[in-house]
Design an enzyme around this catalytic site. Structure first.
Site, PDB file in Angstrom:
ATOM      1  N   HIS A  60      11.369   8.910  21.049  1.00  9.22           N
ATOM      2  CA  HIS A  60      12.668   9.506  21.440  1.00  9.22           C
ATOM      3  C   HIS A  60      13.512   8.447  22.142  1.00  9.22           C
ATOM      4  CE1 HIS A  60      15.038  13.100  23.172  1.00  9.22           C
ATOM      5  NE2 HIS A  60      15.689  11.994  23.519  1.00  9.22           N
TER       6      HIS A  60
ATOM      7  N   HIS B 117      17.748   6.676  22.483  1.00 12.45           N
ATOM      8  CA  HIS B 117      19.174   6.643  22.138  1.00 12.45           C
ATOM      9  C   HIS B 117      19.556   5.180  21.968  1.00 12.45           C
ATOM     10  CE1 HIS B 117      19.798  10.907  23.192  1.00 12.45           C
ATOM     11  NE2 HIS B 117      18.766  10.672  23.990  1.00 12.45           N
TER      12      HIS B 117
ATOM     13  N   LYS C 189      17.224  17.396  15.007  1.00 14.33           N
ATOM     14  CA  LYS C 189      17.321  17.525  16.468  1.00 14.33           C
ATOM     15  C   LYS C 189      18.210  18.713  16.803  1.00 14.33           C
ATOM     16  CE  LYS C 189      17.014  16.565  20.826  1.00 14.33           C
ATOM     17  NZ  LYS C 189      17.370  15.431  21.645  1.00 14.33           N
TER      18      LYS C 189
ATOM     19  N   HIS D 247      16.051  19.823  22.413  1.00  9.12           N
ATOM     20  CA  HIS D 247      16.481  19.623  23.789  1.00  9.12           C
ATOM     21  C   HIS D 247      16.309  20.996  24.435  1.00  9.12           C
ATOM     22  CE1 HIS D 247      18.837  17.698  27.062  1.00  9.12           C
ATOM     23  NE2 HIS D 247      18.905  18.975  27.403  1.00  9.12           N
TER      24      HIS D 247
ATOM     25  N   HIS E 261      11.299  15.345  26.020  1.00 15.17           N
ATOM     26  CA  HIS E 261      11.402  15.045  27.456  1.00 15.17           C
ATOM     27  C   HIS E 261      11.092  16.252  28.342  1.00 15.17           C
ATOM     28  CE1 HIS E 261      15.322  16.628  26.433  1.00 15.17           C
ATOM     29  NE2 HIS E 261      15.761  15.492  25.930  1.00 15.17           N
TER      30      HIS E 261
ATOM     31  N   ASP F 150      13.328   8.427  26.011  1.00 13.82           N
ATOM     32  CA  ASP F 150      14.667   8.980  26.231  1.00 13.82           C
ATOM     33  C   ASP F 150      15.579   7.945  26.896  1.00 13.82           C
ATOM     34  OD1 ASP F 150      16.703  10.814  25.991  1.00 13.82           O
ATOM     35  OD2 ASP F 150      16.216  11.890  27.832  1.00 13.82           O
TER      36      ASP F 150
END
Ligand code: DOR
Ligand code: ZN
Length: 365
Positions: A27, A29, A113, A150, A188, A261
């Site tokens: 995971h 970004h 996602k 999420h 997360h 994350d």
């Protein structure tokens, strides 16, 4: 003298070096443009593969957009490295059913996602009502495509520290009942309740755990003043939750795996009247996990968490090659320059107990 007291007097030397299979980040970004160019080398220095989040502006909602983004990541990849980005599809109320399946079958993306609309950074286009994407979820269930969630409700009346546990009760458990074959990752995870739900529903339900949620609790956010660089979503919770995360991560159980994350924002977006959510932990992730596993007397479980459990959940091969961590007092830069600004590094400027000594890739690059 009893054997116990003999052992009590012996000094067991601390492990100084640790070699394991190359890990993956399940995971991350990676952003785009100049930001991506600046931060990508930190991920490629640590990880062989990474699941790349699709919350760009605009979000990655089609296979065509995912292919183009994947190409941009590969172009920005430091020369000679074999790092592989694994792409994800950002679900919206208008997600195209056949494009999801087509992209999965053609291995353009590995998962979808789910951002509840408005839950976090660039989640404005997220799903407003799960009923609207029921056909997509049914299709994913049928083709074995994982759903990454999420896990926070967005109702402003729900206390922010309760948003994950309410999501689990009100959204996740009913969702799992409606789609009994759907594989899900609670991304997360930050709560004891999340850990319990994962254990109860494994192996179809798994969770990623970040380095920062293993170190920070909600009090850390206010240590000596307000700490914008410790603010992310889901926000860090009470100490008992942090302890539950540490036990879960270091248990070696197959349902928990590494997901940093890492989510960079420019300094001015963090040190602002309204601070953006996200912690750039990509430069110190593995070092932090190693420290936590050592503190929990579980260094022998690090390889399962970092290199085995994730690929097993996704049905992907384990990596070839190794990474060697070494005990050290390394200090990583406090910030990374980007254009005229910078991104603050999680634990930058701190003395770290572990550093990355060497990565042995299969072709020795
Ligand atoms: O803190 C966060 N930052 N949480 C997320 O879910 C998104 C991320 C980001 O993209 O900045
Ligand atoms: Zn994220």
């Amino acid at each position: 003298m009893s054997p116990e007291s003999i052992f009590g007097q012996l000094e067991i030397p601390a492990i100084r070096s640790l070699t394991m299979r190359r890990p993956d980040d399940w995971h991350v970004h990676l952003r785009d443009g100049d930001m991506m160019k600046a931060i990508l080398p930190f991920t490629t220095a640590q990880f062989a593969r990474a699941i790349v989040m699709p919350n760009l502006m605009p979000p990655i909602v089609t296979t065509a957009a995912a292919e183009a983004y994947r190409e941009r990541i590969l172009m920005a990849r430091p020369a000679g490295l074999d790092f592989q980005p694994l792409m994800t599809c950002y679900l919206t109320d208008a997600t195209l059913l056949d494009d999801v399946e087509d992209g999965f079958r053609r291995e353009i993306w590995v998962a979808c996602k789910l951002y509840p609309a408005g839950a976090t950074t660039n989640a404005a286009h997220g799903v407003t009502d799960l009923a609207r994407i029921a056909p997509v979820l049914e299709r994913m269930e049928r083709i074995g495509m994982p759903l990454l969630v999420h896990g926070e409700v967005t109702d402003p009346d729900i206390d922010i520290f309760d948003r994950e546990s309410v999501f689990i009760d009100k959204v996740l458990i009913p969702l799992m009942r409606r789609h009994p074959g759907l594989k899900i990752v609670l991304e997360h995870v930050t709560t004891e309740e999340g850990i319990a739900a994962v254990r109860e529903n494994a192996p179809r339900l798994a969770a990623t755990i970040t380095p920062h949620h293993l170190l920070l609790n909600r009090t850390s956010l206010f240590q000596g003043g307000l700490r914008p660089h410790y603010y992310c979503l889901p926000v860090a919770k009470r100490e008992r939750h942090r302890q539950a995360l540490r036990k879960a991560a270091t248990s070696g159980d197959a349902c928990f795996f590494l997901g940093t994350d890492s989510a960079p924002h420019l300094r001015e977006a963090k040190q602002a009247e309204c601070c953006s959510a996200g912690i750039f932990c990509g430069a110190t992730a593995l070092q932090t996990y190693a420290q936590v596993f050592e503190e929990e007397d579980a260094l022998d479980q690090l390889e399962a968490f970092a290199t085995v459990n994730g690929p097993q959940f996704y049905g992907l091969p384990l990596n070839a090659g190794t990474i060697t961590l070494e005990r050290s007092d390394d200090v990583v830069d406090c910030a990374i320059e980007i254009g005229g600004s910078d991104v603050v590094t999680f634990r930058g400027g701190e003395r770290l107990a572990w550093s990355i000594k060497e990565v042995a890739r299969p072709d020795n690059t």
